[in-house]
Design a protein around this motif. Sequence first.
Motif, PDB file in Angstrom:
ATOM      1  N   GLU A  91     -43.173  72.464 -10.274  1.00  0.00           N
ATOM      2  CA  GLU A  91     -43.803  71.431  -9.569  1.00  0.00           C
ATOM      3  C   GLU A  91     -44.541  72.262  -8.445  1.00  0.00           C
ATOM      4  OE1 GLU A  91     -42.047  66.990 -10.228  1.00  0.00           O
ATOM      5  OE2 GLU A  91     -41.610  67.979  -8.414  1.00  0.00           O
ATOM      6  N   GLU A  92     -44.019  73.099  -7.660  1.00  0.00           N
ATOM      7  CA  GLU A  92     -44.552  74.080  -6.637  1.00  0.00           C
ATOM      8  C   GLU A  92     -45.376  74.942  -7.177  1.00  0.00           C
ATOM      9  OE1 GLU A  92     -44.468  74.100  -3.350  1.00  0.00           O
ATOM     10  OE2 GLU A  92     -42.842  72.653  -3.071  1.00  0.00           O
ATOM     11  N   LEU A  93     -45.047  75.737  -8.483  1.00  0.00           N
ATOM     12  CA  LEU A  93     -46.018  76.504  -9.140  1.00  0.00           C
ATOM     13  C   LEU A  93     -47.349  75.658  -9.576  1.00  0.00           C
ATOM     14  CD1 LEU A  93     -46.750  79.041 -10.261  1.00  0.00           C
ATOM     15  CD2 LEU A  93     -45.346  78.243 -12.385  1.00  0.00           C
ATOM     16  N   SER A  94     -47.266  74.667 -10.011  1.00  0.00           N
ATOM     17  CA  SER A  94     -48.207  73.618 -10.469  1.00  0.00           C
ATOM     18  C   SER A  94     -49.054  73.368  -9.348  1.00  0.00           C
ATOM     19  CB  SER A  94     -47.745  72.198 -11.096  1.00  0.00           C
ATOM     20  OG  SER A  94     -48.839  71.510 -11.394  1.00  0.00           O
ATOM     21  N   SER A  95     -48.680  72.949  -8.148  1.00  0.00           N
ATOM     22  CA  SER A  95     -49.469  72.869  -7.021  1.00  0.00           C
ATOM     23  C   SER A  95     -50.091  73.895  -6.481  1.00  0.00           C
ATOM     24  CB  SER A  95     -48.579  72.438  -5.738  1.00  0.00           C
ATOM     25  OG  SER A  95     -49.101  72.172  -4.665  1.00  0.00           O
ATOM     26  N   ASP A  96     -49.397  75.261  -6.340  1.00  0.00           N
ATOM     27  CA  ASP A  96     -50.147  76.507  -5.994  1.00  0.00           C
ATOM     28  C   ASP A  96     -51.340  76.878  -6.893  1.00  0.00           C
ATOM     29  OD1 ASP A  96     -48.491  76.579  -3.815  1.00  0.00           O
ATOM     30  OD2 ASP A  96     -47.361  78.108  -4.548  1.00  0.00           O
ATOM     31  N   ASP A 168     -44.955  84.405  -6.169  1.00  0.00           N
ATOM     32  CA  ASP A 168     -44.420  83.635  -4.771  1.00  0.00           C
ATOM     33  C   ASP A 168     -43.478  82.692  -5.160  1.00  0.00           C
ATOM     34  OD1 ASP A 168     -46.440  85.058  -3.490  1.00  0.00           O
ATOM     35  OD2 ASP A 168     -47.578  83.423  -3.122  1.00  0.00           O
ATOM     36  N   ASN A 169     -43.407  82.102  -6.422  1.00  0.00           N
ATOM     37  CA  ASN A 169     -42.480  80.950  -6.576  1.00  0.00           C
ATOM     38  C   ASN A 169     -41.199  81.608  -7.617  1.00  0.00           C
ATOM     39  OD1 ASN A 169     -43.490  78.211  -5.560  1.00  0.00           O
ATOM     40  ND2 ASN A 169     -45.354  79.305  -6.335  1.00  0.00           N
ATOM     41  N   GLY A 170     -41.227  82.887  -8.013  1.00  0.00           N
ATOM     42  CA  GLY A 170     -40.214  83.359  -8.493  1.00  0.00           C
ATOM     43  C   GLY A 170     -40.145  83.327  -9.868  1.00  0.00           C
TER      44      GLY A 170
END
Length: 204
Positions: A91-96, A168-170
């Motif tokens: 979800e963090e990747l999607s947001s970025d 950035d998100n690994g």
Amino acid sequence: LNKDHGDISDYSLQWTVEDNPSSSSSSSSSAPTSCEENFDEVPSGDCSLNDYDGEDEYQEAVEDYVGAYLEEIDFVGHDVYVDKDDVEEWEELSSDIENCEEYSSGDYEIEVFDHFCCRVVEGTDSMSNHATGKAIDININENPYTSGRSCTADDCDVPSCIVQAMQDNGFDWGGSWSSTCDAQHIEYDGRTNIDDDDIDLCEA
């Protein structure tokens, strides 16, 4: 080995799980420990290029695994199944990605093809990382799979902002692999394989 995807439309999973996956315990004694346990023969070939994932036999074989270990999320506007332990990271990747100018302006569109797909790696007996909800393929026609060499700018179209978001998100990126070019492939294992030199690969 060459995954020739051809010209196909966006892939979306053709079935749903009755129970909420996030409410099921992965430690349940009745849950299979891998998605292939209920198959006599595990499928080969991408779900997005074949029809087997829409068949009752396939859906029944994977239903318990999906309910125990996976969760459905929104990934850049597409419903996908991922490992429920990695939901926050996806979800963090999607947001970025959604915050990237190329994507938010509409200049770069994303189609999702394989996400969870219980299958072996084509031409092998090894289970694909798609079979555990650890990987998603995007824009396969613009980022074709090619074995035997690394990617060049001519092989991919992923904007640097999106590659940066993966780093950035690994996340691992198939565009950074040294012996195979698979820039369509995004995978989460908690550490990134993306070097700084790879960020602008597709825009070089």
